[in-house]
Scaffold this motif. Sequence first.
Motif, PDB file in Angstrom:
ATOM      1  N   ALA A 356       0.893  -1.179   0.000  1.00 13.63           N
ATOM      2  CA  ALA A 356       0.000   0.000   0.000  1.00 13.63           C
ATOM      3  C   ALA A 356       0.918   1.213   0.000  1.00 13.63           C
ATOM      4  CB  ALA A 356      -0.887  -0.016   1.237  1.00 13.63           C
ATOM      5  N   SER A 357       1.143   1.769  -1.194  1.00 11.33           N
ATOM      6  CA  SER A 357       2.134   2.825  -1.362  1.00 11.33           C
ATOM      7  C   SER A 357       1.898   3.974  -0.364  1.00 11.33           C
ATOM      8  CB  SER A 357       2.067   3.363  -2.793  1.00 11.33           C
ATOM      9  OG  SER A 357       3.059   4.332  -2.981  1.00 11.33           O
ATOM     10  N   PRO A 358       2.949   4.493   0.301  1.00 11.37           N
ATOM     11  CA  PRO A 358       2.776   5.501   1.341  1.00 11.37           C
ATOM     12  C   PRO A 358       2.487   6.892   0.793  1.00 11.37           C
ATOM     13  CG  PRO A 358       5.100   5.083   1.017  1.00 11.37           C
ATOM     14  CD  PRO A 358       4.369   4.127   0.122  1.00 11.37           C
ATOM     15  N   HIS A 359       1.460   7.523   1.358  1.00 10.29           N
ATOM     16  CA  HIS A 359       1.247   8.954   1.155  1.00 10.29           C
ATOM     17  C   HIS A 359       1.269   9.644   2.522  1.00 10.29           C
ATOM     18  CE1 HIS A 359      -1.072  12.691   0.208  1.00 10.29           C
ATOM     19  NE2 HIS A 359      -0.267  12.646  -0.830  1.00 10.29           N
ATOM     20  N   ILE A 360       1.346   8.819   3.574  1.00  8.13           N
ATOM     21  CA  ILE A 360       1.480   9.303   4.950  1.00  8.13           C
ATOM     22  C   ILE A 360       2.853   9.960   5.082  1.00  8.13           C
ATOM     23  CG2 ILE A 360       2.444   7.084   5.708  1.00  8.13           C
ATOM     24  CD1 ILE A 360       1.004   7.464   8.389  1.00  8.13           C
ATOM     25  N   LYS A 361       2.987  10.898   6.055  1.00 11.07           N
ATOM     26  CA  LYS A 361       4.305  11.457   6.366  1.00 11.07           C
ATOM     27  C   LYS A 361       4.483  11.326   7.868  1.00 11.07           C
ATOM     28  CE  LYS A 361       2.850  13.931   2.609  1.00 11.07           C
ATOM     29  NZ  LYS A 361       1.741  13.355   1.830  1.00 11.07           N
ATOM     30  N   THR A 362       5.602  10.751   8.284  1.00 10.36           N
ATOM     31  CA  THR A 362       5.836  10.574   9.729  1.00 10.36           C
ATOM     32  C   THR A 362       7.299  10.843  10.040  1.00 10.36           C
ATOM     33  OG1 THR A 362       6.385   8.233   9.447  1.00 10.36           O
ATOM     34  CG2 THR A 362       4.070   8.778   9.917  1.00 10.36           C
TER      35      THR A 362
END
Length: 468
Positions: A356-362
Amino acid sequence: STIQLKRYDPIDKIKHSLPYRFFLTTVKGIPDENNALNALSLKEILSTQHGQLIQSAQFNYMFHIDWLIEQYPSEFRQKPLLIVHGCKRDELASLKAECSPYPKIELCSADMPIPFGTHHTKMMFLLYTEGIRIVIHTSNLIPQDWNQKTQGIWISPIFPKISKTTDDYSTTTANSDSHTNFKRDLLTYLDRYSSKQLQFWMQTILEHDMSSANVHVISSVPGRFTGGDFQKFGHLKLRQVTIYCTLKTYLGIDKQEQYQSWPIVGQFSSIGSLGKDADQWLEKEFLTTLKQLNSSYLEKPELKLIYPSVENVRTSLEGYKAGGSLPYSMNTAMRQPWLNKYLYQWHSDYRNRTHASPHIKTYLRTSNDYKQLLWFLVTSANLSKAAWGSLEKDNTQLFIRSYEIGVLFLPKNFSCSSFPILDDKISDSFPIPYDLPPTKYEAKDKPWIVDIPYTSQRDSHDCTWNPH
Ligand SMILES: O=C(O)c1c[nH]c2c(-c3ccccc3)cccc2c1=O
C-alpha cells in the motif's frame, strides 16, 4: 456541577485504538483482518454513529467534491460544509464549478502570499450536537487517496461544549485547554488565515473543553517568523516541544550523551530541493533541530529517510500509478545525488501495508535497538524547506512557504518515559505504520522519480510508466 455524561465514542470500541487514537486508512484488496487493526475509512469517520452532525469544515489540497459529499451519510449531505483550500485561477474555477450543485458548501481560500507555497494541511472539524471532533490526517479528498495507499489519521475525542454553569471547576484550566496546549496552538494556526469564515470555527473551538487532548499541534504557515513567533511553526516548533519534553525532562543531561546516536527516521511521499549537500539544510538545520545537538562534539548523524524505491512502487497494489502521488521530480533529484545514501525502502509487513504505497508522512526518534520510541509525529509535511522552513538572517528568522499541520505524540503526555515498540503487534506497542529497523535500498535501487519513464519492467497491473 453538571456531570458531563461521557458520551460513548464508537472510535473507542476499535481494538487497540486507545490511548493514541492514531489510525491508518483501510486498504482495498488485502485481507480484512489487516484492516481491522487501527484502520478507518472516510465513511466510518463521517458516519452517523458519532452523533448528529450540525456542520463541518474540510481543510485540504485536492478535492473531488461529488465523491466527498458521497462519503457523508445521506442525512448529513445538506449540512453546511466549509472547504478550506489553496486553489487559484483555473483550479479555483473548477473547484467553484464542482461546488455549484451544493448550495450549503462555502469556499474559504487560504491566503497564499508566498510563491511555491501550497495549502497541504489535511484536517476536518466535525461539529455535532454533543460536541466537536477534530481529525488531522494525510489524505487528499479524492478517491485514490483512500483506496490502496498507506495514510495516517489522528482522530480526537468528541470534545464537549464548555457548560455554562459557573461552578464547573473542571474547565477552569485556562479556558479548558490541555497540558499540550492543543487548543491554543490550533487557534494560533487558524488565526494566520485571517479569514472571516474561520472566525466561526475559532469561536466554536474556544467554546469546547479540549482538556483531554494528549497530542501537540506541529504546524506551518506561510511567513517569515522572528522574535516571539520564531518557534511557533515549522521545524523550530518541533524542536521546542521535543527538547523540553523528552531528553531534558526525562533523561537528565548526563544521560543525554548516550541518546545522541538514537536514530531519527523521516518518512514522506515527496522531497524538495535541499541544496548541493547535506550541510546546506538537511544536517545543518533539520537534523540538528531534531537531534537537539547541544553537545560540543559532532558525531555521525543517525538520520534514516524512508521514501519508496522504483521497485516499491512497481510492486505496489496500484503499480506505477502509485508514483503519480510521489511527485519527486528529476529536476530536483538530479541536483542532490548525495541524498540517496540516506534512503530506505517502504516496508510494512507487520501492518500488511508493504504494497500500500505511502502517502502518509511521519517523523520519529527511536532507541538504537528500535525497542523504545522517544517521540512520533504524523503530519502533512514532506521533506522540504517549503514545509519545514529555512533559517535566514543569521538564524534569527524562519521562512516558511506552505500550510502544514500534524500531531506529535510525546511519552510524557502518556505518563511514560518512552513508547514501547515491541515485536508482536497486538501488545500496547505504539502503532507505527512501517517495519523497524528500516530496510536499506539495494545496490540497484533508485528513488521513485515521477517524471521519467519506466519501461524495462512491467508493474503489478502489467503496465509501464510513460509520463508526458
Ligand atoms: O498534498 C499532497 O499530499 C500532494 C501535493 N502535491 C501533489 C502533486 C503536485 C506536485 C507538485 C506540483 C503540483 C502537484 C502531485 C501528486 C500528488 C500530490 C499530493 O498528494
